[in-house]
Design an enzyme around this catalytic site. Structure first.
Site, PDB file in Angstrom:
ATOM      1  N   GLU A  25       2.884  -4.756   7.507  1.00 25.15           N
ATOM      2  CA  GLU A  25       1.841  -4.985   7.444  1.00 25.15           C
ATOM      3  C   GLU A  25       1.506  -4.396   9.717  1.00 25.15           C
ATOM      4  O   GLU A  25       1.388  -2.652   9.551  1.00 25.15           O
ATOM      5  CB  GLU A  25       0.226  -4.808   7.306  1.00 25.15           C
ATOM      6  CG  GLU A  25      -0.206  -5.078   6.490  1.00 25.15           C
ATOM      7  CD  GLU A  25       0.275  -5.503   5.089  1.00 25.15           C
ATOM      8  OE1 GLU A  25       0.956  -6.335   5.586  1.00 25.15           O
ATOM      9  OE2 GLU A  25       0.089  -5.819   4.425  1.00 25.15           O
TER      10      GLU A  25
ATOM     11  N   GLU B 151      -0.256  -9.394  -1.513  1.00 22.46           N
ATOM     12  CA  GLU B 151      -2.435 -10.247  -1.522  1.00 22.46           C
ATOM     13  C   GLU B 151      -2.855  -9.897  -2.901  1.00 22.46           C
ATOM     14  O   GLU B 151      -3.283 -10.666  -2.845  1.00 22.46           O
ATOM     15  CB  GLU B 151      -2.718  -8.711  -0.483  1.00 22.46           C
ATOM     16  CG  GLU B 151      -2.793  -9.396   0.743  1.00 22.46           C
ATOM     17  CD  GLU B 151      -3.189  -8.246   1.358  1.00 22.46           C
ATOM     18  OE1 GLU B 151      -3.698  -6.958   1.073  1.00 22.46           O
ATOM     19  OE2 GLU B 151      -4.069  -9.163   2.338  1.00 22.46           O
TER      20      GLU B 151
ATOM     21  N   ALA C 157       0.679  -1.303  -0.069  1.00 22.03           N
ATOM     22  CA  ALA C 157       0.114  -0.220   0.084  1.00 22.03           C
ATOM     23  C   ALA C 157       0.952   1.236   0.013  1.00 22.03           C
ATOM     24  O   ALA C 157       2.086   1.556   0.501  1.00 22.03           O
ATOM     25  CB  ALA C 157      -0.947  -0.133   1.134  1.00 22.03           C
TER      26      ALA C 157
ATOM     27  N   GLY D 108       0.394  -5.352   0.691  1.00 19.57           N
ATOM     28  CA  GLY D 108      -1.045  -5.734  -0.688  1.00 19.57           C
ATOM     29  C   GLY D 108      -0.579  -6.145  -2.383  1.00 19.57           C
ATOM     30  O   GLY D 108      -1.927  -6.673  -2.763  1.00 19.57           O
TER      31      GLY D 108
HETATM   32  N1  COA Z   1       3.946   3.752   0.484  1.00 21.57           N
HETATM   33  C1  COA Z   1       4.712   5.105   0.454  1.00 21.57           C
HETATM   34  N2  COA Z   1       6.312   5.560   0.180  1.00 21.57           N
HETATM   35  C2  COA Z   1       7.030   4.390   0.175  1.00 21.57           C
HETATM   36  C3  COA Z   1       6.755   3.003   0.181  1.00 21.57           C
HETATM   37  C4  COA Z   1       5.290   3.224   0.671  1.00 21.57           C
HETATM   38  N3  COA Z   1       4.699   1.780   0.456  1.00 21.57           N
HETATM   39  N4  COA Z   1       7.592   1.836   0.521  1.00 21.57           N
HETATM   40  C5  COA Z   1       8.688   3.095   0.067  1.00 21.57           C
HETATM   41  N5  COA Z   1       8.803   3.921   0.050  1.00 21.57           N
HETATM   42  C6  COA Z   1       9.212   5.389  -0.068  1.00 21.57           C
HETATM   43  C7  COA Z   1      10.309   5.772   0.808  1.00 21.57           C
HETATM   44  O1  COA Z   1       9.304   6.927   1.462  1.00 21.57           O
HETATM   45  C8  COA Z   1      11.469   6.569  -0.354  1.00 21.57           C
HETATM   46  O2  COA Z   1      10.271   8.408  -0.517  1.00 21.57           O
HETATM   47  P1  COA Z   1      11.587   9.507  -0.442  1.00 21.57           P
HETATM   48  O3  COA Z   1      12.291   8.668  -1.153  1.00 21.57           O
HETATM   49  O4  COA Z   1      10.781  10.351  -1.533  1.00 21.57           O
HETATM   50  O5  COA Z   1      12.304   8.863   1.438  1.00 21.57           O
HETATM   51  C9  COA Z   1      11.450   5.853  -1.276  1.00 21.57           C
HETATM   52  O6  COA Z   1       9.897   5.470  -1.543  1.00 21.57           O
HETATM   53  C10 COA Z   1      12.569   4.850  -0.838  1.00 21.57           C
HETATM   54  O7  COA Z   1      12.010   4.028  -0.187  1.00 21.57           O
HETATM   55  P2  COA Z   1      13.916   3.595   0.975  1.00 21.57           P
HETATM   56  O8  COA Z   1      13.031   2.627   1.771  1.00 21.57           O
HETATM   57  O9  COA Z   1      14.724   4.238   0.859  1.00 21.57           O
HETATM   58  O10 COA Z   1      13.887   1.735  -0.883  1.00 21.57           O
HETATM   59  P3  COA Z   1      14.766   0.421   0.161  1.00 21.57           P
HETATM   60  O11 COA Z   1      15.196   0.395  -1.375  1.00 21.57           O
HETATM   61  O12 COA Z   1      15.339   1.358   1.255  1.00 21.57           O
HETATM   62  O13 COA Z   1      13.526  -0.308   0.873  1.00 21.57           O
HETATM   63  C11 COA Z   1      11.582  -1.156   0.857  1.00 21.57           C
HETATM   64  C12 COA Z   1      12.492  -0.857  -0.192  1.00 21.57           C
HETATM   65  C13 COA Z   1      10.096  -1.511  -0.456  1.00 21.57           C
HETATM   66  C14 COA Z   1      11.760  -2.610   1.326  1.00 21.57           C
HETATM   67  C15 COA Z   1      11.463  -0.271   1.566  1.00 21.57           C
HETATM   68  O14 COA Z   1      11.361   1.146   0.947  1.00 21.57           O
HETATM   69  C16 COA Z   1       9.701  -0.771   2.186  1.00 21.57           C
HETATM   70  O15 COA Z   1      10.318  -1.425   3.643  1.00 21.57           O
HETATM   71  N6  COA Z   1       8.578   0.399   2.297  1.00 21.57           N
HETATM   72  C17 COA Z   1       7.972   0.122   2.858  1.00 21.57           C
HETATM   73  C18 COA Z   1       6.999  -1.060   2.361  1.00 21.57           C
HETATM   74  C19 COA Z   1       5.915  -1.876   3.784  1.00 21.57           C
HETATM   75  O16 COA Z   1       5.282  -1.746   4.449  1.00 21.57           O
HETATM   76  N7  COA Z   1       4.407  -1.804   2.588  1.00 21.57           N
HETATM   77  C20 COA Z   1       3.478  -2.828   3.019  1.00 21.57           C
HETATM   78  C21 COA Z   1       2.830  -1.063   3.089  1.00 21.57           C
HETATM   79  S1  COA Z   1       1.519  -2.623   4.522  1.00 21.57           S
END
Ligand code: COA
Ligand code: NAD
Length: 700
Positions: free
Chosen positions: A132, A112, A70, A109
């Protein structure tokens, strides 16, 4: 020829009879409202496209990733249609086969959506998970109902309540994906897979048609709940996830998803969700280091650690575990041998915790680690981290020596907890290459690292500090130079506040209990016992030497140290410890020492409720944090939130002290500080008067 017939964030291409639907929403293909809308359009289009017999759902953008879940930035707003369960239902209701082809991150998501498809193909480097609960919610579009049907209740409980990622290989072994590939072009492999499905006439294969998972033992859910309650420290999402997984064993997928959605929507409204989402963005903000964009950072390969005591050995262990070659320097051969034994023991605990195997331990200890009492041997290292006694004179002597011996571009760092790094830097002729790397104990486990920037540090030095912190996988927070930097400066005020409350009448053990009930893993007094009360005592004496006019607030901490009660290591501190136990027992002799001081000072004792204890403690924390922001020691309020969360056990689900202050209202905090007979920080008063939040200062 493929025909690209759409613009936007989700695209549709036709390769002969194979439709390719790809999500292109950099940086991580999050499922924003626009993505959901366009997914709906493109899947509907596939349904009606008579030429298309099968579809591949795939990601584009960074590393051809799939969908990282999400869009977390939408979590604060009320959910907007189309909702994720609508997309999941649309995929499942499509009468033709859909394959999910996943690389990079398939999370939340995103997973999912993949679980709604008929077949799943993963790149071998792909990462999967349901994160989550780390954001205060549970999967809300079928994750808790479908994963148990694939992997069983026990594994689903483990994966969903921990939020931990798992690899493509694990996903394959668990049956979450049907195939894995190491081919660089995932789309090509997916097309071949689609052709095979068509040629061989493979059937549709929806998880929602599988029977409910078997419940291995009747009490599995209550047992898991009891286990998690101990480590959740008040967070509720994990416990709701257990409930949802239990429902998967009782209902069909459609009914289970309705119940799951209800739990998800309830959690979405909670302050815990808001706190965790704040912490997520606070952590991301920390990665914005301007200097890393300005300069190219040379590689750091070899690191020297000066001092093989508690911190030096744990720092060396941390570096070894992260692939560095390390030289530890101690004063003499005996101290070298002791340090070697300490590091060996720490690596043994890493083996016991399953972090490394015995073979790796031997390589790290015998090949990657050198130890010496000869400073000349560190002439060629790229970085030095000093961790000797907390004594300015000794540190200055060591830095002057390092300056002479080390190659001219080496960075020299200190792990000092309190001392003025500008003064340390001035004992060298390379003040621009001096930095503070303040680790937290135990340094190989604690995630926090304060990167302290002295006045003369160049962008190159600063960039190297942060690049190094990233390599050792720390949460790095920038701090200016002041007594105690961010964390220990706040801690000093917290201890004062706790001492004052106790002197005023609060029972010392009630203070710890109230803090635990708030969500701290340990109380402030028990933490003192763990770290060693002699360290705080030495710190108080040092402060009195520097500023003899500092008023002494309470004497009982000194009285306790004078008895030789230094905490767990002496079997007695604020608490009593029975032989071999780390669980402290309240000590009436400590209560008597406190009572004697109250009587000697004619204090009219009053009682405190748990809420009053929390209010006083947090007001002190927030007030000092506001001063630290105003002084420019911290870059932004949310950096302080991360220091307190990652280094001092502040419950992450409460978002850190300044987020917490925002949620209960800055005017209320100002009143609480007045109630403590203290002066509110000017910044706090200003924000309160202007009806602004600390969060208004975060976007930098
Ligand atoms: N929603 C919105 N923004 C997100 C996002 C999400 N699910 N996941 C990452 N971003 C954004 C970050 O805020 C960051 O933004 P910025 O550059 O403006 O600061 C950018 O994407 C890059 O994220 P970053 O964490 O620096 O990249 P990474 O390569 O180190 O890690 C992930 C990638 C996907 C592992 C990590 O971002 C993550 O764990 N995201 C959350 C995923 C999540 O919890 N999803 C389930 C939601 S229910
Ligand atoms: P410690 O007493 O356990 O270890 C210090 C070590 O330095 C000793 O082994 C000593 O032999 C060695 N040493 C002294 N002079 C030396 C010299 N000239 N050359 C080489 N080695 C020398 O202390 P510690 O707890 O590891 O603390 C070290 C530093 O880390 C201090 O500055 C402290 O403030 C800081 N720190 C400590 C903690 C903590 O929780 N202990 C946390 C963060 C930072």
């Amino acid at each position: 020829m493929p025909v690209n017939t759409a613009s936007g964030k989700v695209h549709y291409q036709l390769h002969d009879t194979i439709a390719i639907i790809f999500v292109d929403n950099p940086p991580v293909n999050a499922l924003s409202k626009q993505v959901r809308q366009e997914l709906q359009q493109q899947i509907s289009r596939f349904q009606t496209d008579e030429k298309a017999q099968i579809a591949i759902l795939i990601g584009k953008g960074k590393a051809n990733g799939f969908i990282a879940g999400a869009d977390v930035s939408e979590f604060g707003k009320s959910p907007q249609a189309p909702f994720l369960p609508d997309i999941v239902a649309l995929i499942e209701d499509t009468p033709k086969i859909i394959i999910a082809a996943m690389a990079d991150f398939t999370l939340g998501g995103g997973l999912e959506i993949a679980l709604a498809a008929d077949y799943r193909l993963a790149h071998i480097d792909g990462k999967f998970g349901f994160p989550e609960v780390t954001l205060g919610v549970i999967p809300g579009a079928g994750g808790t109902q479908k994963l148990p049907r694939l992997v069983g209740i026990k594994k689903a409980l483990e994966l969903i309540t921990s939020g931990k990622q798992f690899t493509a290989t694990q996903a394959h072994q668990l049956g979450v994906v049907d195939r894995i590939t190491d081919a660089p072009d995932l789309q090509m492999v997916a097309i071949d897979f689609a052709k095979e499905i068509l040629q061989e006439n493979y059937p549709r294969k929806l998880i929602s048609q599988l029977p409910p998972p078997v419940v291995e033992s009747a009490d599995i859910f209550t047992q898991y709940q009891q286990k998690l309650q101990k480590t959740a420290f008040g967070q509720v999402a994990q416990l709701q996830a257990i409930k949802a997984i239990q429902i998967s064993s009782e209902k069909n997928v459609a009914d289970g998803m309705k119940a799951e959605r209800q739990l998800f929507l309830e959690l979405l409204q909670t302050p815990q969700r808001a706190g965790l989402v704040h912490a997520f963005f606070a952590e991301n903000r920390l990665k914005k280091i301007p200097e890393l964009k300005q300069v190219t950072v040379p590689l750091i390969n070899n690191v020297a650690v000066i001092g093989g005591g508690t911190m030096g050995c744990a720092i060396a262990t941390c570096l070894l575990l992260n692939g560095f070659t390390v030289i530890v320097v101690e004063q003499d051969d005996e101290a070298v041998a002791t340090a070697n034994k300490r590091i060996a023991d720490l690596l043994d605990t890493s083996v016991a915790r399953g972090k490394i195997d015995a073979e790796k331990r031997d390589i790290l200890l015998n090949k990657q680690l050198q130890k010496t009492s000869d400073y000349q041997q560190i002439a060629d290292v790229d970085l030095v981290i000093e961790a000797v006694f907390e004594d300015m004179k000794i540190k200055q002597e060591i830095f002057a020596l390092l300056d002479k011996i080390c190659k001219k571009d080496a960075i020299l760092a200190t792990n000092t907890s309190y001392l003025d790094i500008n003064k340390i830097a001035r004992s060298t002729n390379r003040a621009s290459q001096i930095i503070g790397l303040h680790f937290f104990s135990p340094a190989h486990i604690m995630k926090l690292l304060e990167v302290i920037i002295p006045d003369e540090a160049t962008p190159q030095t600063i960039a190297m500090g942060f690049a190094f912190a990233k390599k050792i996988r720390k949460i790095a927070v920038r701090s200016g130079v002041c007594d105690g930097f961010i964390g220990n400066r706040i801690l000093a005020k917290l201890r004062d506040e706790a001492h004052m409350m106790v002197l005023a009448g609060a029972d010392l053990y009630q203070v710890d209990k109230a803090l635990i009930a708030f969500g701290f893993p340990m109380g402030v007094f028990a933490t003192g016992d763990l770290a060693g009360l002699d360290i705080q005592w030495a710190q108080r004496k040092r402060k009195m030497q520097i500023q003899p006019s500092t008023p002494t607030l309470a004497d009982f901490p000194d009285r306790i140290c004078e008895n030789g009660w230094f905490g767990q290591k002496t079997g007695r501190g604020y608490y009593l410890y029975q032989a071999g136990s780390k669980q402290g027992i309240p000590d009436d002799e400590v209560r008597a020492i406190i009572d004697a001081e109250r009587q000697a000072k004619n204090i009219i004792v009053k009682t405190f409720t748990d809420q009053e204890i929390i209010d006083c403690y947090l007001a002190a924390m927030i007030n000092e944090a506001a001063n630290i922001v105003a002084d420019g020691i911290a870059t932004r309020p949310s950096d302080i939130d991360m220091v307190m969360i990652a280094g001092y056990g502040f419950p992450r689900y409460r978002g850190g002290p300044l987020h917490y202050a925002d949620t209960i209202g800055l005017n209320n905090i100002v009143s609480m500080i007045h109630n403590n007979h203290q002066q509110p920080a000017k910044l706090l008063e200003k924000l309160a008067q202007e009806k602004k939040l600390f969060d208004s200062l975060n976007e930098k």
